[in-house]
Write a protein that holds these residues in place. Structure first.
Motif, PDB file in Angstrom:
ATOM      1  N   TRP A  19      -8.497  -3.946   1.695  1.00  0.00           N
ATOM      2  CA  TRP A  19      -8.259  -4.107   3.134  1.00  0.00           C
ATOM      3  C   TRP A  19      -9.524  -4.611   3.828  1.00  0.00           C
ATOM      4  O   TRP A  19      -9.441  -5.415   4.760  1.00  0.00           O
ATOM      5  CB  TRP A  19      -7.793  -2.791   3.744  1.00  0.00           C
ATOM      6  CG  TRP A  19      -6.362  -2.443   3.461  1.00  0.00           C
ATOM      7  CD1 TRP A  19      -5.773  -2.330   2.234  1.00  0.00           C
ATOM      8  CD2 TRP A  19      -5.344  -2.142   4.415  1.00  0.00           C
ATOM      9  NE1 TRP A  19      -4.450  -1.975   2.376  1.00  0.00           N
ATOM     10  CE2 TRP A  19      -4.168  -1.851   3.712  1.00  0.00           C
ATOM     11  CE3 TRP A  19      -5.327  -2.071   5.807  1.00  0.00           C
ATOM     12  CZ2 TRP A  19      -2.976  -1.505   4.332  1.00  0.00           C
ATOM     13  CZ3 TRP A  19      -4.133  -1.719   6.433  1.00  0.00           C
ATOM     14  CH2 TRP A  19      -2.973  -1.454   5.701  1.00  0.00           C
ATOM     15  N   THR A  61      -2.240   4.346   4.775  1.00  0.00           N
ATOM     16  CA  THR A  61      -2.066   3.011   5.337  1.00  0.00           C
ATOM     17  C   THR A  61      -2.806   2.906   6.672  1.00  0.00           C
ATOM     18  O   THR A  61      -3.472   1.911   6.940  1.00  0.00           O
ATOM     19  CB  THR A  61      -0.567   2.692   5.500  1.00  0.00           C
ATOM     20  OG1 THR A  61       0.051   2.766   4.215  1.00  0.00           O
ATOM     21  CG2 THR A  61      -0.352   1.302   6.058  1.00  0.00           C
ATOM     22  N   ALA A  75       0.811  -1.227   0.000  1.00  0.00           N
ATOM     23  CA  ALA A  75       0.000   0.000   0.000  1.00  0.00           C
ATOM     24  C   ALA A  75       0.840   1.271   0.000  1.00  0.00           C
ATOM     25  O   ALA A  75       0.634   2.156  -0.827  1.00  0.00           O
ATOM     26  CB  ALA A  75      -0.971   0.000   1.179  1.00  0.00           C
ATOM     27  N   SER A  76       1.787   1.360   0.901  1.00  0.00           N
ATOM     28  CA  SER A  76       2.594   2.586   0.995  1.00  0.00           C
ATOM     29  C   SER A  76       3.476   2.769  -0.234  1.00  0.00           C
ATOM     30  O   SER A  76       3.524   3.853  -0.820  1.00  0.00           O
ATOM     31  CB  SER A  76       3.444   2.557   2.261  1.00  0.00           C
ATOM     32  OG  SER A  76       4.208   3.732   2.359  1.00  0.00           O
TER      33      SER A  76
END
Length: 190
Positions: free
Chosen positions: A106, A47, A28-29
């Protein structure tokens, strides 16, 4: 339980769900910084923001599994993962698409931490539930290990995190077929 085809079908479905969600969490980051082009600080914020969806996915998919049954919960999860992955591929440089897609991804990882245990009880009953789920939980470990290898391979081979969504989509399509073929008969609660 391990003598049944349904166990292996559910095990594979769980591994795919864990693989897809953990891959999204793992990148994600980096994805936000390299593909979307946002700063490390904003990437860290997102995040943290996405973690809310991970937590919300547990009661949401627990309720879906209880209300609609294991098969429908699995199909809803895979369909939404495919949607999120496709959205990422189509709108690869859009911040809004990134937020929507990764929120869904997520959410589904949290969801699988409800779908799998509830499905263990639904499909195999409550006697020996704790031992049965303990065995099924090995799928989570396989999903975790495979996402690192596959995600890393696709990023290194093709030079961008955007390509990780192809194996995610392929895995979810496989999961849909496995679910439809092998989890179609009535379970304890389905």
């Amino acid at each position: 339980m391990i003598k049944t085809t349904k166990f292996y079908a559910l095990w594979i479905c769980y591994a795919i769900g864990a693989f897809s969600g953990l891959l999204a969490i793992g990148v994600a980051s980096s994805y936000a910084q390299q593909v979307i082009g946002i700063s490390p600080l904003k990437a860290a914020f997102f995040t943290s923001f996405f973690a809310i969806f991970n937590g919300a996915g547990r009661p949401l998919f627990g309720a879906i599994t209880d209300k609609l049954g294991s098969k429908k919960a699995i199909l809803i999860s895979y369909s939404s993962i495919i949607f999120a992955a496709g959205l990422s591929l189509i709108s690869k440089d859009s911040l809004v698409a990134f937020i929507i897609a990764f929120s869904i991804l997520w959410l589904n990882l949290g969801g699988w931490l409800s779908i799998a245990p509830a499905s263990t009880a639904n499909i195999f009953g409550k006697p020996h539930y704790t031992a049965n789920y303990g065995i099924l939980f090995t799928a989570y470990g396989v999903g975790a290990l495979s996402q690192g290898f596959i995600g890393g391979y696709f990023k290194e081979t093709f030079g961008s995190y955007i390509y990780i969504f192809y194996p995610v989509i392929a895995a979810c399509i496989l999961g849909i077929f496995i679910c439809l073929i092998f989890l179609r008969k009535k379970s304890v609660k389905d």
